[in-house]
Scaffold this active site. Structure first.
Site, mmCIF file in Angstrom:
data_model
loop_
_atom_site.group_PDB
_atom_site.id
_atom_site.type_symbol
_atom_site.label_atom_id
_atom_site.label_comp_id
_atom_site.label_asym_id
_atom_site.label_seq_id
_atom_site.Cartn_x
_atom_site.Cartn_y
_atom_site.Cartn_z
ATOM 1 N N LYS A 271 0.857 -1.192 0.000
ATOM 2 C CA LYS A 271 0.000 0.000 0.000
ATOM 3 C C LYS A 271 0.894 1.244 0.000
ATOM 4 O O LYS A 271 1.791 1.384 0.834
ATOM 5 C CB LYS A 271 -0.873 -0.036 1.256
ATOM 6 C CG LYS A 271 -2.219 0.622 1.111
ATOM 7 C CD LYS A 271 -3.079 0.270 2.315
ATOM 8 C CE LYS A 271 -4.337 1.070 2.378
ATOM 9 N NZ LYS A 271 -5.032 0.880 3.648
HETATM 10 O O1 G3P Z 1 -8.328 1.815 4.740
HETATM 11 C C1 G3P Z 1 -8.346 3.168 5.076
HETATM 12 C C2 G3P Z 1 -9.313 3.355 6.189
HETATM 13 O O2 G3P Z 1 -8.944 2.549 7.231
HETATM 14 C C3 G3P Z 1 -9.441 4.738 6.711
HETATM 15 O O3 G3P Z 1 -10.562 4.743 7.519
HETATM 16 O O4 G3P Z 1 -12.105 5.562 9.209
HETATM 17 O O5 G3P Z 1 -9.652 6.128 9.353
HETATM 18 O O6 G3P Z 1 -11.090 7.172 7.622
HETATM 19 P P1 G3P Z 1 -10.861 5.988 8.471
#
Ligand code: G3P
Length: 219
Positions: free
Chosen positions: A86
């Site tokens: 990633k």
């Molecule tokens: O995979 C990316 C994701 O985990 C981000 O999520 O909730 O931190 O915006 P969030």
């Protein structure tokens, strides 16, 4: 639409995997830090549980392509059958994606917030792009529109085989929105996967069946 689980928590991954709903796993530096364990060891354990693509992100301190490629090789070597590297959407990130693509190492370009970023990542050779819908919702921009636009753009160019992983998914409604918008995959936190299972009418229906059964047949 397939489901990946968005966590570095091995116990959550095991539980979701046992339900047969998990086609892959995504992690990021914040999720890994939350577990407080060795990074590479954690990825190894995850790859031993789920038979699907496992995204491991280059360290947040890696900002130049050479470092990202070196770390990407290390992540890929954890389990070449499963690991996906990633990489964040930056100029150096695109260079790293391009180089890893030439080496046959799959990549997932993360922190995508526009369709143009997704198209650039696809053209650089990204195997996956991760548009973040929840974080757009957070700033009052409809995140699902991004997923729909990226899906429409990729659809216009059949030579693009980059898959769309809808990320930053925060609710069951987000999941339905992503499926309707044409995401190939939604990466979903364990909590949201569990929320998707439950419905008050399912639960009360089970209770009613149990009561009626027991009235006639006892235990
Ligand atoms: O995979 C990316 C994701 O985990 C981000 O999520 O909730 O931190 O915006 P969030």
């Amino acid at each position: 639409m397939k489901f990946y689980i968005d966590t570095a928590n091995v116990s959550e991954i095991r539980k979701a995997n046992e339900m047969g709903i998990v086609a892959g796993v995504t992690t990021n530096p914040s999720l890994i830090a939350k577990e407080g364990r060795d990074y590479i060891q954690t990825l190894k354990e995850i790859a031993s549980i789920v038979d699907g693509p496992i995204s491991g992100e280059v360290k947040a301190t890696a900002t130049d392509a050479a470092t990202m490629v070196a770390q990407g090789k290390e992540i890929y070597a954890v389990d070449p059958d499963h690991m996906v590297v990633k990489i964040p959407m930056t100029e150096e990130g695109l260079k790293a994606i391009h180089q890893l693509h030439q080496l046959g190492i799959p990549t997932n370009c993360t922190l995508i917030f526009t369709a143009n970023q997704a198209l650039l990542a696809a053209r650089a050779g990204a195997t996956y792009v991760s548009p973040f819908l929840g974080r757009l919702d957070d700033i009052d921009e409809p995140g699902v529109d991004l997923i729909r636009t990226v899906a429409a753009v990729f659809h216009n160019y059949p030579d693009i085989d980059t898959k769309i992983i809808a990320a930053s998914v925060r609710s069951p409604l987000h999941v339905t929105d992503c499926a309707l918008a044409g995401a190939d995959i939604a990466t979903v936190p364990y909590k949201v996967l569990v929320q998707m299972i439950h419905h008050p009418l399912t639960e009360s229906g089970i209770e009613k069946f149990k009561e009626d059964y027991q009235k006639v047949f006892g235990q």
